[in-house]
Write a protein that holds these residues in place. Structure first.
Motif, short mmCIF file in Angstrom:
data_model
loop_
_atom_site.label_atom_id
_atom_site.label_comp_id
_atom_site.label_asym_id
_atom_site.label_seq_id
_atom_site.Cartn_x
_atom_site.Cartn_y
_atom_site.Cartn_z
N SER A 70 -9.34 -9.46 2.41
CA SER A 70 -9.44 -9.55 0.95
C SER A 70 -10.91 -9.45 0.50
O SER A 70 -11.20 -9.14 -0.65
CB SER A 70 -8.82 -10.85 0.44
OG SER A 70 -9.55 -11.96 0.94
N LYS A 71 -11.85 -9.68 1.44
CA LYS A 71 -13.28 -9.56 1.12
C LYS A 71 -13.67 -8.12 0.75
O LYS A 71 -14.69 -7.89 0.12
CB LYS A 71 -14.14 -9.97 2.32
CG LYS A 71 -14.11 -11.44 2.66
CD LYS A 71 -15.01 -11.68 3.88
CE LYS A 71 -14.94 -13.11 4.38
NZ LYS A 71 -15.71 -13.28 5.63
N THR A 72 -12.89 -7.16 1.23
CA THR A 72 -13.27 -5.75 1.01
C THR A 72 -13.10 -5.33 -0.44
O THR A 72 -13.75 -4.37 -0.88
CB THR A 72 -12.43 -4.80 1.89
OG1 THR A 72 -11.04 -4.90 1.52
CG2 THR A 72 -12.59 -5.13 3.37
N GLY A 73 -12.21 -6.01 -1.17
CA GLY A 73 -12.04 -5.70 -2.58
C GLY A 73 -11.45 -4.33 -2.85
O GLY A 73 -11.60 -3.79 -3.94
N ASN A 74 -10.79 -3.73 -1.84
CA ASN A 74 -10.20 -2.39 -2.08
C ASN A 74 -8.69 -2.35 -1.81
O ASN A 74 -8.13 -1.31 -1.51
CB ASN A 74 -10.92 -1.34 -1.22
CG ASN A 74 -10.80 -1.61 0.27
OD1 ASN A 74 -10.04 -2.48 0.69
ND2 ASN A 74 -11.57 -0.89 1.07
N GLY A 75 -8.04 -3.52 -1.93
CA GLY A 75 -6.58 -3.57 -1.80
C GLY A 75 -6.08 -3.59 -0.37
O GLY A 75 -4.87 -3.50 -0.13
N LEU A 76 -6.96 -3.72 0.58
CA LEU A 76 -6.58 -3.68 1.99
C LEU A 76 -5.62 -4.81 2.36
O LEU A 76 -4.76 -4.66 3.24
CB LEU A 76 -7.84 -3.74 2.86
CG LEU A 76 -7.81 -3.14 4.27
CD1 LEU A 76 -7.27 -1.73 4.28
CD2 LEU A 76 -9.21 -3.18 4.88
N GLU A 77 -5.74 -5.95 1.64
CA GLU A 77 -4.88 -7.11 1.97
C GLU A 77 -3.39 -6.85 1.73
O GLU A 77 -2.54 -7.54 2.27
CB GLU A 77 -5.35 -8.37 1.21
CG GLU A 77 -5.18 -8.34 -0.29
CD GLU A 77 -6.32 -7.62 -1.02
OE1 GLU A 77 -6.29 -7.62 -2.27
OE2 GLU A 77 -7.20 -7.03 -0.37
N LYS A 78 -3.10 -5.80 0.95
CA LYS A 78 -1.68 -5.44 0.72
C LYS A 78 -1.14 -4.59 1.87
O LYS A 78 0.04 -4.24 1.89
CB LYS A 78 -1.54 -4.65 -0.58
CG LYS A 78 -2.01 -5.35 -1.83
CD LYS A 78 -1.60 -4.56 -3.07
CE LYS A 78 -2.31 -5.04 -4.32
NZ LYS A 78 -3.65 -4.46 -4.51
N HIS A 79 -2.00 -4.22 2.81
CA HIS A 79 -1.62 -3.26 3.86
C HIS A 79 -1.72 -3.81 5.28
O HIS A 79 -1.93 -3.06 6.22
CB HIS A 79 -2.51 -2.01 3.75
CG HIS A 79 -2.31 -1.25 2.48
ND1 HIS A 79 -1.18 -0.49 2.22
CD2 HIS A 79 -3.09 -1.16 1.36
CE1 HIS A 79 -1.29 0.05 1.02
NE2 HIS A 79 -2.43 -0.34 0.48
N LEU A 80 -1.54 -5.12 5.41
CA LEU A 80 -1.67 -5.74 6.74
C LEU A 80 -0.72 -5.11 7.75
O LEU A 80 -1.06 -4.94 8.93
CB LEU A 80 -1.41 -7.24 6.62
CG LEU A 80 -2.08 -8.15 7.64
CD1 LEU A 80 -3.59 -7.95 7.68
CD2 LEU A 80 -1.75 -9.61 7.37
#
Length: 252
Positions: free
Chosen positions: A135-145
Motif C-alpha cells: 500500500s506504500k506504493t500508492g499505485n493500487g498494487l494492494e488490490k492485486h495481491l
C-alpha cells in the motif's frame, strides 16, 4: 565511516572483434560508504553499466580489485556476491516472476538467502504484512495481491521490484536506470518511492540515471562518468551549487 564498496584501480578491457582491446572501465577508484545514495550520470558508453556489472559480479575485472563489506570479492561470481546486493533493472519484466502472484513474488523476496526447507509456504499468514507493504506504493498494487505479476502495468511491476529488492535491507541497492522504461508521471512517483525507501530505511544505494533533474534532486553524491573514467565525484554541498546547465557542460 564504514566502507560498503571499495574499487581499487578497477579496469575492464574487452576484445572489440578486430583483435583490438577496448578499455570500457579505466583504472577506477571508488569508495562507497554506508548510507551513501550515489547518482551516476554519463553518456552512452561512459562505463555506467560496466561499473554496475563489475560490482554485481556479472562482469569480471581485467585488473584491479573490488571489496564489499571488507571482503575481497574480485574473483567471486555473481551468486556469491548476491548476499550483499539487490538490483532493480531498467526492464520491468526483469525483477519479477510473471506467472506468480504479487504475494508469491514477495514471499520469494522475504526468504531470499535463507536456507530452504520443505515446509508449507503458509503464504496467507503474510497477507496483512504484504498488503501493508504494497500500500506504500500508492499505485493500487494492494488490490492485486493475488494477481499474477504479468498482468500488472510496467510502473506497478517496477514498484514491486523495488519492494522485493529492499525487503531484506541489502548492504547495497543497485538501481539500474529503473525509471527509464516508464512514462514521466509514473517515473516521478517511482522516484519519490525510491527516495522514501533509500533515505527512510538508511540504505546504501547506487543509481544510474539519464534524467539530469533526478541526479540534481536525489542522493548525497553525484558521480559523472566519461570514457570509462570517473571525471567528477561531487558531495551534497557541491551538488547544491550546481545548475542544470553545469551538468550539460560535462557532456560537451
Amino acid at each position: 565511516m564504514k566502507k560498503i564498496v571499495e574499487l581499487k584501480n578497477a579496469t575492464v578491457q574487452v576484445n572489440n572483434g578486430f583483435d583490438e582491446m577496448k578499455t570500457i572501465l579505466d583504472d577506477v577508484n571508488l569508495d562507497i560508504y554506508e548510507h551513501d545514495f550515489l547518482t551516476i550520470l554519463g553518456g552512452n558508453g561512459a562505463g555506467k553499466s560496466t561499473l554496475f556489472n563489475v560490482i554485481a559480479g556479472t562482469l569480471m575485472l581485467t585488473s584491479g580489485s573490488i571489496f564489499i563489506m571488507g571482503e575481497d570479492v574480485t574473483h567471486l561470481p555473481a551468486e556469491k556476491r548476491a548476499k550483499y546486493l539487490a538490483r532493480v533493472f531498467q526492464d520491468p519484466k526483469m525483477g519479477t516472476a510473471p506467472r506468480m502472484t504479487v504475494a508469491e513474488n514477495l514471499l520469494i523476496a522475504k526468504y531470499r538467502g535463507d536456507k530452504r526447507s520443505f515446509s508449507p509456504r503458509k503464504i496467507h499468514a503474510f497477507t496483512e504484512e504484504f498488503t501493508s507493504l504494497i500500500s506504500k506504493t500508492g499505485n493500487g498494487l494492494e488490490k492485486h495481491l493475488e494477481t499474477p505479476t504479468g498482468f500488472l502495468s510496467g510502473g506497478q511491476r517496477q514498484a514491486l521490484s523495488l519492494l522485493m529488492a529492499t525487503l531484506k535491507r541489502p548492504e547495497l541497492l543497485l538501481l539500474d536506470e529503473h525509471t527509464a522504461a516508464l512514462d514521466p508521471k509514473t517515473s516521478v512517483s517511482l522516484m519519490n518511492l525510491t527516495d522514501e525507501f533509500v533515505t527512510g530505511d538508511k540504505l546504501t544505494a547506487l543509481m544510474i540515471t539519464h534524467h539530469m533533474e533526478d541526479a540534481l534532486k536525489y542522493g548525497n553524491r553525484l558521480i559523472v562518468m566519461k570514457d570509462g573514467k570517473i571525471v567528477k565525484d561531487l558531495n551534497s554541498t557541491e551538488k547544491e551549487q550546481m545548475q542544470l546547465s553545469d551538468y550539460y557542460q560535462f557532456f560537451e
